[in-house]
Scaffold this motif. Sequence first.
Motif, mmCIF file in Angstrom:
data_model
loop_
_atom_site.group_PDB
_atom_site.id
_atom_site.type_symbol
_atom_site.label_atom_id
_atom_site.label_comp_id
_atom_site.label_asym_id
_atom_site.label_seq_id
_atom_site.Cartn_x
_atom_site.Cartn_y
_atom_site.Cartn_z
ATOM 1 N N UNK A 54 -37.872 8.473 -12.583
ATOM 2 C CA UNK A 54 -36.704 8.683 -11.725
ATOM 3 C C UNK A 54 -35.902 9.859 -12.251
ATOM 4 N N UNK A 55 -35.210 10.502 -11.338
ATOM 5 C CA UNK A 55 -34.394 11.655 -11.723
ATOM 6 C C UNK A 55 -33.036 11.537 -11.048
ATOM 7 N N UNK A 56 -31.929 11.553 -11.803
ATOM 8 C CA UNK A 56 -30.629 11.508 -11.149
ATOM 9 C C UNK A 56 -30.200 12.884 -10.643
ATOM 10 N N UNK A 57 -29.699 12.917 -9.430
ATOM 11 C CA UNK A 57 -29.122 14.148 -8.888
ATOM 12 C C UNK A 57 -27.618 14.056 -9.041
ATOM 13 N N UNK A 58 -27.073 15.037 -9.726
ATOM 14 C CA UNK A 58 -25.642 15.035 -10.044
ATOM 15 C C UNK A 58 -25.205 16.485 -10.202
ATOM 16 N N UNK A 59 -23.906 16.739 -10.111
ATOM 17 C CA UNK A 59 -23.397 18.113 -10.266
ATOM 18 C C UNK A 59 -23.887 18.705 -11.589
ATOM 19 N N UNK A 60 -24.451 19.907 -11.514
ATOM 20 C CA UNK A 60 -24.983 20.573 -12.708
ATOM 21 C C UNK A 60 -23.929 21.419 -13.426
ATOM 22 N N UNK A 61 -22.688 21.372 -12.926
ATOM 23 C CA UNK A 61 -21.630 22.199 -13.537
ATOM 24 C C UNK A 61 -22.170 23.624 -13.756
ATOM 25 N N UNK A 62 -22.590 24.246 -12.653
ATOM 26 C CA UNK A 62 -23.224 25.570 -12.717
ATOM 27 C C UNK A 62 -22.311 26.600 -13.390
ATOM 28 N N UNK A 63 -22.921 27.507 -14.153
ATOM 29 C CA UNK A 63 -22.138 28.572 -14.783
ATOM 30 C C UNK A 63 -21.581 29.535 -13.737
ATOM 31 N N UNK A 64 -22.357 29.749 -12.665
ATOM 32 C CA UNK A 64 -21.862 30.584 -11.553
ATOM 33 C C UNK A 64 -21.921 29.724 -10.290
ATOM 34 N N UNK A 65 -20.922 28.842 -10.106
ATOM 35 C CA UNK A 65 -21.025 27.823 -9.043
ATOM 36 C C UNK A 65 -20.881 28.385 -7.631
ATOM 37 N N UNK A 66 -21.923 28.162 -6.835
ATOM 38 C CA UNK A 66 -21.910 28.633 -5.444
ATOM 39 C C UNK A 66 -20.885 27.877 -4.613
ATOM 40 N N UNK A 67 -20.593 26.639 -5.025
ATOM 41 C CA UNK A 67 -19.608 25.848 -4.271
ATOM 42 C C UNK A 67 -18.222 26.499 -4.364
ATOM 43 N N UNK A 68 -17.904 27.032 -5.522
ATOM 44 C CA UNK A 68 -16.595 27.688 -5.709
ATOM 45 C C UNK A 68 -16.539 28.961 -4.861
ATOM 46 N N UNK A 69 -17.647 29.723 -4.876
ATOM 47 C CA UNK A 69 -17.751 30.940 -4.047
ATOM 48 C C UNK A 69 -17.525 30.616 -2.580
ATOM 49 N N UNK A 70 -18.100 29.483 -2.160
ATOM 50 C CA UNK A 70 -18.102 29.147 -0.734
ATOM 51 C C UNK A 70 -16.773 28.584 -0.255
ATOM 52 N N UNK A 71 -16.002 28.006 -1.158
ATOM 53 C CA UNK A 71 -14.805 27.268 -0.733
ATOM 54 C C UNK A 71 -13.754 28.205 -0.138
ATOM 55 N N UNK A 72 -13.371 27.921 1.092
ATOM 56 C CA UNK A 72 -12.472 28.830 1.818
ATOM 57 C C UNK A 72 -11.008 28.579 1.493
ATOM 58 N N UNK A 73 -10.716 27.468 0.841
ATOM 59 C CA UNK A 73 -9.305 27.121 0.656
ATOM 60 C C UNK A 73 -8.873 27.116 -0.809
ATOM 61 N N UNK A 74 -9.796 27.403 -1.700
ATOM 62 C CA UNK A 74 -9.455 27.360 -3.129
ATOM 63 C C UNK A 74 -9.434 25.947 -3.696
ATOM 64 N N UNK A 75 -9.959 24.991 -2.926
ATOM 65 C CA UNK A 75 -9.977 23.602 -3.415
ATOM 66 C C UNK A 75 -10.933 23.451 -4.598
ATOM 67 N N UNK A 76 -12.048 24.170 -4.558
ATOM 68 C CA UNK A 76 -12.998 24.138 -5.674
ATOM 69 C C UNK A 76 -12.711 25.323 -6.582
ATOM 70 N N UNK A 77 -12.645 25.069 -7.860
ATOM 71 C CA UNK A 77 -12.280 26.125 -8.807
ATOM 72 C C UNK A 77 -12.830 25.797 -10.190
ATOM 73 N N UNK A 78 -12.878 26.811 -11.024
ATOM 74 C CA UNK A 78 -13.270 26.557 -12.414
ATOM 75 C C UNK A 78 -11.990 26.375 -13.215
ATOM 76 N N UNK A 79 -11.846 25.201 -13.805
ATOM 77 C CA UNK A 79 -10.692 24.942 -14.662
ATOM 78 C C UNK A 79 -11.008 25.559 -16.032
ATOM 79 N N UNK A 80 -10.293 26.640 -16.356
ATOM 80 C CA UNK A 80 -10.617 27.399 -17.584
ATOM 81 C C UNK A 80 -10.354 26.567 -18.835
ATOM 82 N N UNK A 81 -9.350 25.689 -18.771
ATOM 83 C CA UNK A 81 -9.025 24.881 -19.942
ATOM 84 C C UNK A 81 -10.097 23.807 -20.169
ATOM 85 N N UNK A 82 -10.439 23.105 -19.104
ATOM 86 C CA UNK A 82 -11.449 22.052 -19.227
ATOM 87 C C UNK A 82 -12.877 22.622 -19.261
#
Length: 143
Positions: A54-82
């Motif tokens: 079995x293999x779990x599918x879960x967020x890979x915390x990508x180094x260059x996240x396409x989800x952040x690129x795609x987000x039109x409202x700034x809801x997805x972001x890289x938290x620099x502190x965390x």
Amino acid sequence: MKKIFCDIKKCMHCRRCELACYIKNADVRDIFEAVKLAEPPVKNIELIQMSDNSMPFICRQCDEPLCVDACISGALYIDKKLNYVCLDKTKCVGCWSCIMRCPHGSIRVSKHTALKCDNCVSKEKPECVNACPTGALALNEND
Ligand code: SF4
Ligand code: SF4
């Protein structure tokens, strides 16, 4: 970024990781309370049964996240502190651009906004990692 990894040789497909994620997202004490909710909770981890394991599918915390690129409202972001890809649900407008761009299918819909794994940042360890009886899941720094 820290990521949740799976040693697939140790996974016995018990699905306790999924259960722990349901309970955490529902913000209830146990699965009995979760199933009574009017709107069923959503899980951020999905165990896929393959031929040998079995293999779990879960967020890979990508180094260059396409989800952040795609987000039109700034809801997805890289938290620099965390150092995590985070989601501010209050900014999500429900356009689902992130769902279309995430190559790992890691974003879900919950109560009309996006929902993604945040590695349980408010806790010492992610709930799925805590729940895994064989130690197959672990939160580690490197690929
Ligand atoms: S949601 Fe998808 S694209 Fe965004 S960081 Fe996670 S795996 Fe990467
Ligand atoms: S659904 Fe929400 S988080 Fe996803 S891209 Fe649209 S605004 Fe951003």
